[in-house]
Design a protein around this motif. Sequence first.
Motif, PDB file in Angstrom:
ATOM      1  N   MET A   1       0.841  -1.190   0.000  1.00  0.00           N
ATOM      2  CA  MET A   1       0.000   0.000   0.000  1.00  0.00           C
ATOM      3  C   MET A   1       0.885   1.252   0.000  1.00  0.00           C
ATOM      4  N   PRO A   2       0.598   2.216  -0.886  1.00  0.00           N
ATOM      5  CA  PRO A   2       1.449   3.414  -0.952  1.00  0.00           C
ATOM      6  C   PRO A   2       1.331   4.253   0.326  1.00  0.00           C
ATOM      7  N   GLN A   3       2.410   4.954   0.638  1.00  0.00           N
ATOM      8  CA  GLN A   3       2.451   5.791   1.837  1.00  0.00           C
ATOM      9  C   GLN A   3       1.406   6.910   1.773  1.00  0.00           C
ATOM     10  N   SER A   4       1.033   7.310   0.562  1.00  0.00           N
ATOM     11  CA  SER A   4       0.042   8.371   0.400  1.00  0.00           C
ATOM     12  C   SER A   4      -1.330   7.956   0.903  1.00  0.00           C
ATOM     13  N   LEU A   5      -1.554   6.637   1.041  1.00  0.00           N
ATOM     14  CA  LEU A   5      -2.783   6.139   1.654  1.00  0.00           C
ATOM     15  C   LEU A   5      -2.567   5.799   3.131  1.00  0.00           C
ATOM     16  N   SER A   6      -1.464   5.130   3.442  1.00  0.00           N
ATOM     17  CA  SER A   6      -1.245   4.634   4.801  1.00  0.00           C
ATOM     18  C   SER A   6      -0.907   5.729   5.803  1.00  0.00           C
ATOM     19  N   GLU A   7      -0.132   6.735   5.373  1.00  0.00           N
ATOM     20  CA  GLU A   7       0.316   7.758   6.326  1.00  0.00           C
ATOM     21  C   GLU A   7      -0.850   8.629   6.822  1.00  0.00           C
ATOM     22  N   PRO A   8      -1.734   9.144   5.933  1.00  0.00           N
ATOM     23  CA  PRO A   8      -2.886   9.895   6.427  1.00  0.00           C
ATOM     24  C   PRO A   8      -3.789   9.069   7.336  1.00  0.00           C
ATOM     25  N   LEU A   9      -3.867   7.780   7.041  1.00  0.00           N
ATOM     26  CA  LEU A   9      -4.681   6.902   7.867  1.00  0.00           C
ATOM     27  C   LEU A   9      -4.089   6.780   9.270  1.00  0.00           C
ATOM     28  N   LYS A  10      -2.790   6.642   9.326  1.00  0.00           N
ATOM     29  CA  LYS A  10      -2.102   6.573  10.619  1.00  0.00           C
ATOM     30  C   LYS A  10      -2.309   7.861  11.414  1.00  0.00           C
ATOM     31  N   GLN A  11      -2.207   8.996  10.734  1.00  0.00           N
ATOM     32  CA  GLN A  11      -2.398  10.288  11.398  1.00  0.00           C
ATOM     33  C   GLN A  11      -3.833  10.457  11.895  1.00  0.00           C
ATOM     34  N   PHE A  12      -4.783   9.938  11.137  1.00  0.00           N
ATOM     35  CA  PHE A  12      -6.194  10.009  11.525  1.00  0.00           C
ATOM     36  C   PHE A  12      -6.425   9.251  12.834  1.00  0.00           C
ATOM     37  N   ILE A  13      -5.873   8.044  12.939  1.00  0.00           N
ATOM     38  CA  ILE A  13      -6.050   7.241  14.148  1.00  0.00           C
ATOM     39  C   ILE A  13      -5.372   7.919  15.341  1.00  0.00           C
ATOM     40  N   GLU A  14      -4.193   8.502  15.109  1.00  0.00           N
ATOM     41  CA  GLU A  14      -3.515   9.238  16.185  1.00  0.00           C
ATOM     42  C   GLU A  14      -4.340  10.439  16.629  1.00  0.00           C
ATOM     43  N   HIS A  15      -4.988  11.100  15.674  1.00  0.00           N
ATOM     44  CA  HIS A  15      -5.869  12.227  15.982  1.00  0.00           C
ATOM     45  C   HIS A  15      -7.032  11.787  16.869  1.00  0.00           C
ATOM     46  N   LEU A  16      -7.623  10.648  16.540  1.00  0.00           N
ATOM     47  CA  LEU A  16      -8.735  10.140  17.342  1.00  0.00           C
ATOM     48  C   LEU A  16      -8.294   9.819  18.764  1.00  0.00           C
ATOM     49  N   SER A  17      -7.101   9.252  18.876  1.00  0.00           N
ATOM     50  CA  SER A  17      -6.603   8.820  20.175  1.00  0.00           C
ATOM     51  C   SER A  17      -6.145   9.986  21.048  1.00  0.00           C
ATOM     52  N   SER A  18      -5.330  10.876  20.468  1.00  0.00           N
ATOM     53  CA  SER A  18      -4.715  11.928  21.282  1.00  0.00           C
ATOM     54  C   SER A  18      -5.575  13.188  21.397  1.00  0.00           C
ATOM     55  N   GLU A  19      -6.149  13.621  20.269  1.00  0.00           N
ATOM     56  CA  GLU A  19      -6.920  14.862  20.294  1.00  0.00           C
ATOM     57  C   GLU A  19      -8.377  14.630  20.685  1.00  0.00           C
ATOM     58  N   ARG A  20      -8.974  13.610  20.128  1.00  0.00           N
ATOM     59  CA  ARG A  20     -10.389  13.354  20.397  1.00  0.00           C
ATOM     60  C   ARG A  20     -10.611  12.485  21.628  1.00  0.00           C
TER      61      ARG A  20
ATOM     62  N   HIS B   1      -6.173   0.434  -2.952  1.00  0.00           N
ATOM     63  CA  HIS B   1      -4.864   0.001  -3.480  1.00  0.00           C
ATOM     64  C   HIS B   1      -5.046  -1.035  -4.592  1.00  0.00           C
ATOM     65  N   GLN B   2      -6.006  -1.950  -4.394  1.00  0.00           N
ATOM     66  CA  GLN B   2      -6.293  -2.952  -5.423  1.00  0.00           C
ATOM     67  C   GLN B   2      -6.833  -2.307  -6.688  1.00  0.00           C
ATOM     68  N   GLN B   3      -7.523  -1.181  -6.526  1.00  0.00           N
ATOM     69  CA  GLN B   3      -8.079  -0.461  -7.670  1.00  0.00           C
ATOM     70  C   GLN B   3      -7.079   0.539  -8.267  1.00  0.00           C
ATOM     71  N   GLN B   4      -5.833   0.460  -7.772  1.00  0.00           N
ATOM     72  CA  GLN B   4      -4.745   1.325  -8.249  1.00  0.00           C
ATOM     73  C   GLN B   4      -5.001   2.807  -7.957  1.00  0.00           C
ATOM     74  N   VAL B   5      -5.709   3.050  -6.869  1.00  0.00           N
ATOM     75  CA  VAL B   5      -5.905   4.416  -6.371  1.00  0.00           C
ATOM     76  C   VAL B   5      -4.786   4.701  -5.384  1.00  0.00           C
ATOM     77  N   VAL B   6      -4.104   5.837  -5.541  1.00  0.00           N
ATOM     78  CA  VAL B   6      -2.924   6.100  -4.723  1.00  0.00           C
ATOM     79  C   VAL B   6      -3.115   7.257  -3.738  1.00  0.00           C
ATOM     80  N   HIS B   7      -4.245   7.951  -3.818  1.00  0.00           N
ATOM     81  CA  HIS B   7      -4.458   9.075  -2.908  1.00  0.00           C
ATOM     82  C   HIS B   7      -5.924   9.116  -2.493  1.00  0.00           C
ATOM     83  N   TRP B   8      -6.165   9.545  -1.251  1.00  0.00           N
ATOM     84  CA  TRP B   8      -7.530   9.590  -0.729  1.00  0.00           C
ATOM     85  C   TRP B   8      -8.430  10.537  -1.521  1.00  0.00           C
ATOM     86  N   SER B   9      -7.851  11.531  -2.136  1.00  0.00           N
ATOM     87  CA  SER B   9      -8.640  12.500  -2.907  1.00  0.00           C
ATOM     88  C   SER B   9      -9.241  11.889  -4.175  1.00  0.00           C
ATOM     89  N   GLU B  10      -8.762  10.701  -4.561  1.00  0.00           N
ATOM     90  CA  GLU B  10      -9.270  10.051  -5.772  1.00  0.00           C
ATOM     91  C   GLU B  10     -10.547   9.252  -5.539  1.00  0.00           C
TER      92      GLU B  10
END
Length: 308
Positions: free
Chosen positions: A1-20, A42-51
């Motif tokens: 899975m490209p970092q452009s998908l995994s990294e924002p996801l990781k940050q989102f979970i950290e946001h839920l845990s620490s900020e929320r 990723h299977q559909q060859q989408v590399v960014h959440w904006s897609e």
Amino acid sequence: MPQSLSEPLKQFIEHLSSERRQALQTCRNYERDTLRLAHYLHQQQVVHWSELDLGRLRRYVGELSRAGLGGRSIARHLSSIRRLYDYLLREKQVRDNPALDVRAPKSAKRLPGVADVDQINHLLNAESDDLLEVRDHAMFELMYSSGLRLSELVGLDRSAIDMSAGEVRVLGKGGKERILPVGRQALKALQDWLNQRGNLAAEGQPAMFVSQRGDRISTRSVQVRLRRWGIAKGADQRLYPHLLRHSFASHLLESSGDLRAVQELLGHADIATTQIYTHLDFQHLAKVYDQSHPRARRRPGQKTEDDR
């Protein structure tokens, strides 16, 4: 899975845990749901959440449905995705939230379980000298006799039952009070319990049904005791308190056909809630028809057109 998908996801979970300050299990649920979407993209060859657009998301919902997820589970997934995109919008990583206009398919209505009359009679035709079993018998007779909710049963005070009038006063949902008839067998079981209640109830305890400690019995105790009662009596299905309420409603409707009366007895604010029992009644009639009508029955060994 490209970092452009995994990294924002990781940050989102950290946001839920620490900020929320979301609970650990809540964060895990969000992570599981959104990670499943990330793998799909990723299977559909989408590399960014904006897609992810409306069409792709609807196709994803279709994939979840084909994988066997029900409407409620898909709705939970969509809720997680909306939350993720709210975060990505805040971080200016996307321009819109594609999950806002997507709805989960409706789950098929599950009909409530019902025990047949013979099984109920077998379960309730009990004689015992054991104090707890005398109490249990009175509880289960009353639930089936008057269609009580579990919360209504455990909330009953001794003063709520008028033995001479054969009535019980219950406090239902929304604090609404209703007065219900109590059948002859239930009155007998209640009297047997009242004759011995003083051996268990603490002094000054108003509750009709009490635990071994002498205080008001808990909902959990009633559930456990009914399940054990069913096992001891050889019930062919798992027993739970709402089964007795469902059986009360179904058997009464089957005999009377009076939906409005059943609505009043159950304490339903909306008759649409009570109408579920008309489906149960039809199922019973259909079963009788299939077993009894000479043109509906299938003789042993007889093949249908589909079998040929």
